[in-house]
Design an enzyme around this catalytic site. Structure first.
Site, PDB file in Angstrom:
ATOM      1  N   LYS B  59      65.202  11.588  69.059  1.00  0.00           N
ATOM      2  CA  LYS B  59      65.327  13.049  69.136  1.00  0.00           C
ATOM      3  C   LYS B  59      65.336  13.479  70.589  1.00  0.00           C
ATOM      4  CE  LYS B  59      63.688  14.524  64.699  1.00  0.00           C
ATOM      5  NZ  LYS B  59      62.611  15.039  63.879  1.00  0.00           N
ATOM      6  N   LYS B  64      61.413   9.937  75.823  1.00  0.00           N
ATOM      7  CA  LYS B  64      60.431  10.874  76.368  1.00  0.00           C
ATOM      8  C   LYS B  64      59.817  11.774  75.295  1.00  0.00           C
ATOM      9  CE  LYS B  64      60.764  10.233  80.970  1.00  0.00           C
ATOM     10  NZ  LYS B  64      59.640  10.117  81.906  1.00  0.00           N
ATOM     11  N   SER B  89      63.407  16.122  85.660  1.00  0.00           N
ATOM     12  CA  SER B  89      64.839  16.144  85.965  1.00  0.00           C
ATOM     13  C   SER B  89      65.643  16.259  84.674  1.00  0.00           C
ATOM     14  CB  SER B  89      65.250  14.878  86.723  1.00  0.00           C
ATOM     15  OG  SER B  89      65.078  13.749  85.889  1.00  0.00           O
ATOM     16  N   GLY B 192      56.318   4.948  85.334  1.00  0.00           N
ATOM     17  CA  GLY B 192      55.534   3.881  84.717  1.00  0.00           C
ATOM     18  C   GLY B 192      54.934   4.223  83.363  1.00  0.00           C
ATOM     19  N   GLY B 193      55.316   5.366  82.794  1.00  0.00           N
ATOM     20  CA  GLY B 193      54.829   5.713  81.460  1.00  0.00           C
ATOM     21  C   GLY B 193      55.355   4.739  80.417  1.00  0.00           C
ATOM     22  N   ALA B 219      65.463   2.652  94.735  1.00  0.00           N
ATOM     23  CA  ALA B 219      64.234   3.398  94.399  1.00  0.00           C
ATOM     24  C   ALA B 219      63.214   2.359  93.948  1.00  0.00           C
ATOM     25  CB  ALA B 219      64.511   4.422  93.306  1.00  0.00           C
ATOM     26  N   LYS B 283      79.993   0.720  72.127  1.00  0.00           N
ATOM     27  CA  LYS B 283      80.420   2.062  71.692  1.00  0.00           C
ATOM     28  C   LYS B 283      79.237   3.018  71.577  1.00  0.00           C
ATOM     29  CE  LYS B 283      84.294  -0.089  71.135  1.00  0.00           C
ATOM     30  NZ  LYS B 283      85.184  -0.145  72.301  1.00  0.00           N
TER      31      LYS B 283
END
Lengths: 325, 325
Positions: B59, B64, B89, B192-193, B219, B283
């Protein structure tokens, strides 16, 4: 040629449900039984309940693998031994290339110049020899004939072939076995292999489901053929849908006429919007050709409002460097 | 605020497997249990057996959502009633927006100017108020503080939060329950979550699986932190991976140090190649951030040769008008 496999009996007439079920049994081990996906976000936006049968996840990236393997498995050893030949803008070519690879015979794919680079590369990756022709049907046929004379292989027509029609019908077989009680079942139409096979299966398995062919207004030969009851062709095909520029086939026309409920045509602008909607919300890659049924829902929201609608997502072979958005 | 739901007990220490299992039970009804996909074609090309846990189908289009809902469900009524605030972001913002929508409270998302348009639009679609800040951490924190003073909502940190870490760990819980005996489990790392939660679960459920964090060379703060055992930050982040520009969190660092086996960094060029490979062959739409583990396999073929490798595909929220190929 690989060790001899069981051969499919030759079809001398349009396939019925029994024929298509037999083909499904034969090709089952060679294909993916693709998932049916849904998206709450798209359902909310379009006001209906859509079930997507995702042939973009099929081997070679489109439903064409079903028909090509079905046709190849119906050939005799004699017919098979010099390999398989076809002409294709891409997806059917990849299907035939995979069929040849599975059966251990060479494949020769005639493709129009300017075909999508990733489709050409894919045919070659499956071991096919790609031969380019001019981007018109005359050159396609002439080139394919020359190749046939040279290599003596068997030609597998992209759609005007009962075994191909039966193979494409296996997609609806899987779909309607899992997803009952659809009010509508939508597929794009070009030559009519997929739409024909889908309609045959649907009318027997789920007679209350309306089967609708969808095509770009810019290549609306099936729409004109359906309503005039005479087989028409496209003079121009200025559509983004590289898979839908072909004309309805002779064997396919009566099947479409007898089993399909309606043909809906859609604008190019809506096709691109529909394609972007599916990419953004479902995170799956679909070709412009299979955005056409989604575009048909977008342009006819009232018709489909609160209905359960099945959509065949036909393929995901896209040139990622040439996206329309 | 919606009718009161059961509240998750507050975590005062890094979560263990029991905590993460409890969080999974609590958030289960709100999330998708995403599929695990494979691709013969990619396996052939990369010489190993890859299992992709597809959080691009989660979802809001990324993992996240797990952490955001987990964190929101741990808040008291008092903490929840004025809504949820975060800076992001994009993906964490969408997760918090969904959490707020589910619990019936307002959400305020601070996003850097120049954030991907589709991510901004998605936050707004889930009912969030988006507030723009300058594209640096100082401005993000200042703006988030101002919003907190104004609306008195609860701030949910994108990764430096035990409930978020536990929520992200539920992805590995589903993955390792279904896919046993992985030799390696790869995830991208930014704050790092995800990597922290993944490593905690993996070390208890499947101690023989090596957990590897992957990040862009551009990074590489986690790589430097891991090998110096001191928390480092990125000065510049010239990477295409918009989701991986953050720095490893303080709560996340010891978890990564204690439970992760290695950190691999990869070149931008390989990330783009890996992203294109997954789009073309599978795909499915994946963000540059989650092409990083695939890039790590591409750059280290010998290490992964003939091994079973789990890869967490973290998200699919991409600006389709700004593709790198």
């Amino acid at each position: 040629m690989s060790e001899r496999r069981i051969r499919l009996p030759k079809l001398k007439h349009a396939p019925d449900l029994d024929d298509i079920e037999r083909v499904h049994t034969f090709i089952s081990e060679y294909i993916h039984h693709t998932p049916i996906l849904t998206s709450n976000s798209i359902n909310d936006k379009l006001g209906c309940e859509i079930y997507f049968k995702c042939e973009n996840f099929q081997k070679s990236g489109s439903f064409k693998t079903r028909g090509a393997i079905s046709a190849a498995l119906s050939l005799t050893d004699e017919e098979l031994k010099n390999g398989l030949i076809t002409h294709s803008s891409g997806n059917h070519g990849q299907g035939v290339a995979i069929a040849g690879q599975l059966l251990g015979v060479p494949t020769y794919i005639v493709m129009p110049k300017g075909s999508i680079a990733s489709k050409v590369a894919a045919c070659e990756q499956y071991g096919a020899k790609v031969i380019f022709c001019e981007p018109n049907m005359k050159s396609r046929l002439e080139t394919a004939n020359k190749i046939k004379e040279k290599y003596k292989g068997s030609f597998i027509h992209p759609y005007d072939n009962y075994h191909v029609i039966a193979g494409q019908g296996t997609c609806a077989l899987e779909f309607l076995s899992k997803q009952k009680k659809l009010h509508y079942l939508l597929a794009p139409v070009s030559g009519g292999g997929l739409l024909g096979g889908t309609a045959i299966v649907s009318k027997e398995l789920s007679p209350d489901t309306k089967v609708i062919g969808t095509e770009p207004k810019e290549a609306d030969d099936t729409y004109r053929s359906f309503y005039s009851k005479k087989l028409k062709t496209n003079k121009e095909t200025k559509t983004i849908c590289d898979g839908l520029r072909g004309n309805l086939g002779e064997k396919n026309f009566p099947i479409v006429l007898n089993h399909v409920d309606d043909i809906i045509t859609v604008k190019e602008k809506t096709i691109i919007k529909a394609m972007q909607l599916v990419w953004e919300r479902m995170k799956i890659i679909i070709e412009p050709s299979c955005a056409v049924p989604v575009a048909a829902i977008m342009e006819n929201k009232k018709t489909f409002r609160k209905r359960r609608v099945g959509v065949i997502i036909t393929g995901g072979n896209v040139d990622l460097t040439q996206l329309p958005f």
